[in-house]
Design a protein around this motif. Sequence first.
Motif, PDB file in Angstrom:
ATOM      1  N   TYR A 159      20.949  37.375  38.650  1.00 45.44           N
ATOM      2  CA  TYR A 159      20.259  37.460  39.934  1.00 45.44           C
ATOM      3  C   TYR A 159      18.854  36.873  39.814  1.00 45.44           C
ATOM      4  O   TYR A 159      18.303  36.775  38.718  1.00 45.44           O
ATOM      5  CB  TYR A 159      20.163  38.916  40.399  1.00 45.44           C
ATOM      6  N   ARG A 160      18.300  36.525  40.932  1.00 43.70           N
ATOM      7  CA  ARG A 160      16.891  36.141  41.013  1.00 43.70           C
ATOM      8  C   ARG A 160      16.093  37.264  41.644  1.00 43.70           C
ATOM      9  O   ARG A 160      16.630  38.065  42.398  1.00 43.70           O
ATOM     10  CB  ARG A 160      16.718  34.850  41.829  1.00 43.70           C
ATOM     11  N   PHE A 161      14.807  37.296  41.333  1.00 43.00           N
ATOM     12  CA  PHE A 161      13.951  38.362  41.861  1.00 43.00           C
ATOM     13  C   PHE A 161      12.936  37.774  42.822  1.00 43.00           C
ATOM     14  O   PHE A 161      12.208  36.826  42.489  1.00 43.00           O
ATOM     15  CB  PHE A 161      13.223  39.074  40.724  1.00 43.00           C
ATOM     16  N   ASP A 162      12.907  38.333  44.028  1.00 43.87           N
ATOM     17  CA  ASP A 162      11.922  37.961  45.041  1.00 43.87           C
ATOM     18  C   ASP A 162      11.041  39.167  45.284  1.00 43.87           C
ATOM     19  O   ASP A 162      11.537  40.227  45.671  1.00 43.87           O
ATOM     20  CB  ASP A 162      12.622  37.548  46.335  1.00 43.87           C
ATOM     21  N   PRO A 163       9.714  39.082  45.047  1.00 38.38           N
ATOM     22  CA  PRO A 163       8.851  40.261  45.236  1.00 38.38           C
ATOM     23  C   PRO A 163       8.922  40.842  46.634  1.00 38.38           C
ATOM     24  O   PRO A 163       8.693  42.044  46.819  1.00 38.38           O
ATOM     25  CB  PRO A 163       7.448  39.712  44.922  1.00 38.38           C
ATOM     26  N   ALA A 164       9.246  40.023  47.625  1.00 40.11           N
ATOM     27  CA  ALA A 164       9.291  40.522  48.993  1.00 40.11           C
ATOM     28  C   ALA A 164      10.628  41.151  49.343  1.00 40.11           C
ATOM     29  O   ALA A 164      10.688  42.071  50.169  1.00 40.11           O
ATOM     30  CB  ALA A 164       8.986  39.383  49.977  1.00 40.11           C
ATOM     31  N   ILE A 165      11.695  40.673  48.719  1.00 39.27           N
ATOM     32  CA  ILE A 165      13.037  41.143  49.070  1.00 39.27           C
ATOM     33  C   ILE A 165      13.643  41.998  47.975  1.00 39.27           C
ATOM     34  O   ILE A 165      14.245  43.037  48.223  1.00 39.27           O
ATOM     35  CB  ILE A 165      13.963  39.941  49.387  1.00 39.27           C
ATOM     36  N   GLY A 166      13.458  41.576  46.729  1.00 36.99           N
ATOM     37  CA  GLY A 166      14.082  42.246  45.597  1.00 36.99           C
ATOM     38  C   GLY A 166      15.083  41.330  44.931  1.00 36.99           C
ATOM     39  O   GLY A 166      14.998  40.108  45.039  1.00 36.99           O
ATOM     40  N   PRO A 167      16.065  41.884  44.245  1.00 42.69           N
ATOM     41  CA  PRO A 167      17.079  41.048  43.587  1.00 42.69           C
ATOM     42  C   PRO A 167      17.916  40.277  44.602  1.00 42.69           C
ATOM     43  O   PRO A 167      18.347  40.820  45.620  1.00 42.69           O
ATOM     44  CB  PRO A 167      17.936  42.062  42.817  1.00 42.69           C
ATOM     45  N   ILE A 168      18.118  38.999  44.307  1.00 45.45           N
ATOM     46  CA  ILE A 168      18.911  38.124  45.165  1.00 45.45           C
ATOM     47  C   ILE A 168      20.057  37.568  44.337  1.00 45.45           C
ATOM     48  O   ILE A 168      19.847  37.046  43.235  1.00 45.45           O
ATOM     49  CB  ILE A 168      18.048  36.964  45.727  1.00 45.45           C
ATOM     50  N   ALA A 169      21.273  37.664  44.870  1.00 49.43           N
ATOM     51  CA  ALA A 169      22.439  37.162  44.158  1.00 49.43           C
ATOM     52  C   ALA A 169      22.366  35.641  44.055  1.00 49.43           C
ATOM     53  O   ALA A 169      22.376  34.936  45.072  1.00 49.43           O
ATOM     54  CB  ALA A 169      23.717  37.597  44.866  1.00 49.43           C
ATOM     55  N   ALA A 170      22.255  35.153  42.841  1.00 51.30           N
ATOM     56  CA  ALA A 170      22.207  33.707  42.601  1.00 51.30           C
ATOM     57  C   ALA A 170      22.632  33.479  41.161  1.00 51.30           C
ATOM     58  O   ALA A 170      21.923  33.873  40.229  1.00 51.30           O
ATOM     59  CB  ALA A 170      20.808  33.153  42.841  1.00 51.30           C
ATOM     60  N   PHE A 171      23.774  32.850  40.983  1.00 53.22           N
ATOM     61  CA  PHE A 171      24.303  32.683  39.631  1.00 53.22           C
ATOM     62  C   PHE A 171      23.557  31.558  38.924  1.00 53.22           C
ATOM     63  O   PHE A 171      23.869  30.377  39.072  1.00 53.22           O
ATOM     64  CB  PHE A 171      25.800  32.369  39.689  1.00 53.22           C
ATOM     65  N   ASP A 172      22.525  31.940  38.165  1.00 57.81           N
ATOM     66  CA  ASP A 172      21.807  30.961  37.349  1.00 57.81           C
ATOM     67  C   ASP A 172      21.283  31.661  36.096  1.00 57.81           C
ATOM     68  O   ASP A 172      21.403  32.875  35.935  1.00 57.81           O
ATOM     69  CB  ASP A 172      20.669  30.286  38.120  1.00 57.81           C
ATOM     70  N   PHE A 173      20.703  30.866  35.207  1.00 56.97           N
ATOM     71  CA  PHE A 173      20.229  31.366  33.916  1.00 56.97           C
ATOM     72  C   PHE A 173      18.695  31.413  33.869  1.00 56.97           C
ATOM     73  O   PHE A 173      18.114  31.295  32.797  1.00 56.97           O
ATOM     74  CB  PHE A 173      20.760  30.474  32.783  1.00 56.97           C
ATOM     75  N   HIS A 174      18.089  31.605  35.020  1.00 56.44           N
ATOM     76  CA  HIS A 174      16.630  31.594  35.091  1.00 56.44           C
ATOM     77  C   HIS A 174      16.016  32.699  34.227  1.00 56.44           C
ATOM     78  O   HIS A 174      15.035  32.470  33.518  1.00 56.44           O
ATOM     79  CB  HIS A 174      16.187  31.759  36.549  1.00 56.44           C
ATOM     80  N   ASN A 175      16.590  33.890  34.261  1.00 58.26           N
ATOM     81  CA  ASN A 175      16.034  35.011  33.500  1.00 58.26           C
ATOM     82  C   ASN A 175      16.174  34.801  31.994  1.00 58.26           C
ATOM     83  O   ASN A 175      15.268  35.136  31.224  1.00 58.26           O
ATOM     84  CB  ASN A 175      16.726  36.314  33.918  1.00 58.26           C
ATOM     85  N   TYR A 176      17.307  34.245  31.572  1.00 58.22           N
ATOM     86  CA  TYR A 176      17.492  33.969  30.143  1.00 58.22           C
ATOM     87  C   TYR A 176      16.514  32.907  29.666  1.00 58.22           C
ATOM     88  O   TYR A 176      15.959  33.008  28.557  1.00 58.22           O
ATOM     89  CB  TYR A 176      18.935  33.522  29.878  1.00 58.22           C
ATOM     90  N   VAL A 177      16.288  31.893  30.472  1.00 55.32           N
ATOM     91  CA  VAL A 177      15.320  30.856  30.101  1.00 55.32           C
ATOM     92  C   VAL A 177      13.923  31.442  30.005  1.00 55.32           C
ATOM     93  O   VAL A 177      13.153  31.116  29.084  1.00 55.32           O
ATOM     94  CB  VAL A 177      15.369  29.703  31.139  1.00 55.32           C
TER      95      VAL A 177
END
Length: 301
Positions: free
Chosen positions: A54-72
């Motif tokens: 997931y991706r994190f948006d400070p205004a919304i919270g966790p957003i479903a998005a299949f990517d490796f942004h957090n691991y990077v």
Amino acid sequence: MDSTLPATQGTSAHAPRAPWHAFVPLWLMSAPALLLFSTLVLVPLAMTFALTFYRFDPAIGPIAAFDFHNYVEVLGSSYFHTIFLRTFGIALLTTVLCVAIGTPEAYVLSRMSDPWRSIFLLVILAPLLVSVVVRAFGWSMLLNMNGLVNQAFALLGLGPYKLEYTTFAIVIALVHVMLPFMVIPVWTALQRLDPQTENAALSLMASPATTLRRIVLPQLMPGILSGSLMVFGLSASAFAIPGLLGGRRLKVAATAVYDQFLSSMNWPLGATIAVLLLIANLVVMLTYYRVLERRYARSMG
């Protein structure tokens, strides 16, 4: 032919029946335990793993998005590299100290006679009866600037020293907590040791040190291996002691996960740190197990 027929029928009528579990498949017998294990362990792990994408948006919270942004972000940041190196460095040092202290302690315990053995075994297991948070606060009271340790140093004309919120404080408290997990497996391995092998070596003019090194220690390796694996795994994932005795400056992986989940509310990043900690912990422990297992097998022929 007719005279033998009743005897045959009587024998078959009283033949022992197969037990009921012989007709039940093994997988069906283990299904309740497997269901419980899946519910309590596998499902939360799968949900945590899915959250890492997931991706994190400070205004919304966790957003479903299949990517490796957090691991990077975690694998490419020197900040998280330092946290993981500190985590496994503390776990390694704690394991080495527990092996150095717990193995002789278990050997002495096995040579004791009742009732002293039972008394000292209870003393060794006593820390497990107290909450880890209480023990952490106890060490905090001992190691702070006005604690008993610095007061003892003051009587000797030394100090005061900054002992709290240091790596030393974390390691010494973890050794206190983890020592029973080393003593019990080694003591159990000693119970299976045949004392006649030591007597045979001594009767063949081997020195006590040689007997201990060549006879006793190789047979203790399974206990040392299992104990050190437990100590390392529990130390690497410890939270309460590093959080209370390490403070905000000395972060480890568990406290970093806590901060991301509850302080920053960045659940995907916290889940990524937790998953990477689990993977790294498993890799280290399995590698350590394989290396020591091969050395033990080689030493035992």
